[in-house]
Design an enzyme around this catalytic site. Sequence first.
Site, PDB file in Angstrom:
ATOM      1  CG  HIS A 155      -1.399  -0.966   1.795  1.00  0.00           C
ATOM      2  ND1 HIS A 155      -2.650  -2.073   0.572  1.00  0.00           N
ATOM      3  CD2 HIS A 155      -1.528  -1.926   2.717  1.00  0.00           C
ATOM      4  CE1 HIS A 155      -3.354  -2.456   1.401  1.00  0.00           C
ATOM      5  NE2 HIS A 155      -1.757  -3.343   1.777  1.00  0.00           N
TER       6      HIS A 155
HETATM    7  O1  RIB Z   1      -4.549  -0.633   4.833  1.00  0.00           O
HETATM    8  C1  RIB Z   1      -2.853  -0.877   4.997  1.00  0.00           C
HETATM    9  C2  RIB Z   1      -2.296   0.715   5.859  1.00  0.00           C
HETATM   10  O2  RIB Z   1      -2.098   0.387   7.439  1.00  0.00           O
HETATM   11  C3  RIB Z   1      -1.378   0.632   5.401  1.00  0.00           C
HETATM   12  O3  RIB Z   1      -0.879   2.424   5.309  1.00  0.00           O
HETATM   13  C4  RIB Z   1      -0.267  -0.338   6.260  1.00  0.00           C
HETATM   14  O4  RIB Z   1       1.052   0.360   6.572  1.00  0.00           O
HETATM   15  C5  RIB Z   1      -0.852   0.694   7.357  1.00  0.00           C
HETATM   16  O5  RIB Z   1      -1.350   1.375   7.935  1.00  0.00           O
END
Ligand code: RIB
Length: 375
Positions: A301
């Site tokens: 992500h």
């Molecule tokens: O949902 C994914 C996000 O939540 C990413 O940024 C991961 O590092 C957590 O912070």
Amino acid sequence: MAGLVSRRVRRRRLRVAAGIVAAVTTAHDPTPALPVFADVDTGVDDAMALVYLLASTDADVVGIASTGGNVDVDQVCRNNLGLLQLCGATDIPVSRGADQPLSAAMRTAEDTHGPAGLGYAELPRHDREPTSYDSAEAWVRAAHAHPGELIGLVTGPLTNLALALRAEPTLPSLLRRLVIMGGSFDYRGNTTPVAEWNISVDPESAAEVFAAWGAAWGEQDPDHLPIVLGLNVTENVAMTPAILARLAAAAGTPTPEMSVTDTRGTRSPATNPLIGTLEDAMRFYFEFHHDQGEGYLAHLHDPLAAAAALDPGLVRTRATTVDVELVGALTRGMTVADWSGHWGRRPNALIGTETDPTVFFDRFIDRVGRYARRF
Ligand code: RIB
Ligand code: CA
């Protein structure tokens, strides 16, 4: 079938366009480094995002804000300082954010990122402390130091950005660009059936951030709206053992491809300290996704958000009005996009709708692999 073909054609066009841009950039002097302020809840993918920024010659990381999320705020500080120590980037200031979300109780996710937030990885000891000022102040100082030029990246809960906006309401017009990893649009959640982690930890702060950009829109063109990358687009970017092996090879220290049949917690044999750290962190993340039934892989992500912060052309976006559900018993923390304009409110976000994982990973491996050769 027509839809599938047009999507394939669009992806090929995205790839060709990105390739042309990359070729031109490489052939000529690289564009001057962009000042970047990263607000992270360093966990595994945040760490991968920070390494990508450090590896990018078109990025000048001017500050890192630590926000509680994947692990508590003090552990996030330790992870950020330890990672910068590992990378020899000890000139980058790290600030400590708020102890708690704006009005929710603090929640953390050690099950996902490991007890210290970086899976099985152990970072070098360091003797640095966070800045004397907090993360909200750090946002404001960075924005005033680089007026109209600063690129903001948030890959954790929006608590400290919301506090910065309260301190400096003109922040939206001071930033050149803002990229947020958060939310989920016409797609499931990962923390509740409808809510994504970063928004779910502090929904009130997310609502304040989206409202602030909606109010500021009259003073700036749509390109200054925040690029918001939700799970609907970031879950297209899945690191696999094969791709991770490509990274180690690109760094000149090939390692065996990981497997779900490996003994859990097996440590990386990489002689390269950066590759070894990333592999030890990723193994825990692979195991978590496997245990969730998503396969022996890991959604990157935050690295996608970091890459888009430097090059928005990596993602396709669509302008709309976004708000956050705050009171729903089943839907609190849900991001709602008003695609059809029912609310009659100004657009306040550019929602990520599509990306080409191949283009992203080629760039990630090229930059981080080349950078890791220094270690
Ligand atoms: O949902 C994914 C996000 O939540 C990413 O940024 C991961 O590092 C957590 O912070
Ligand atoms: Ca994160």
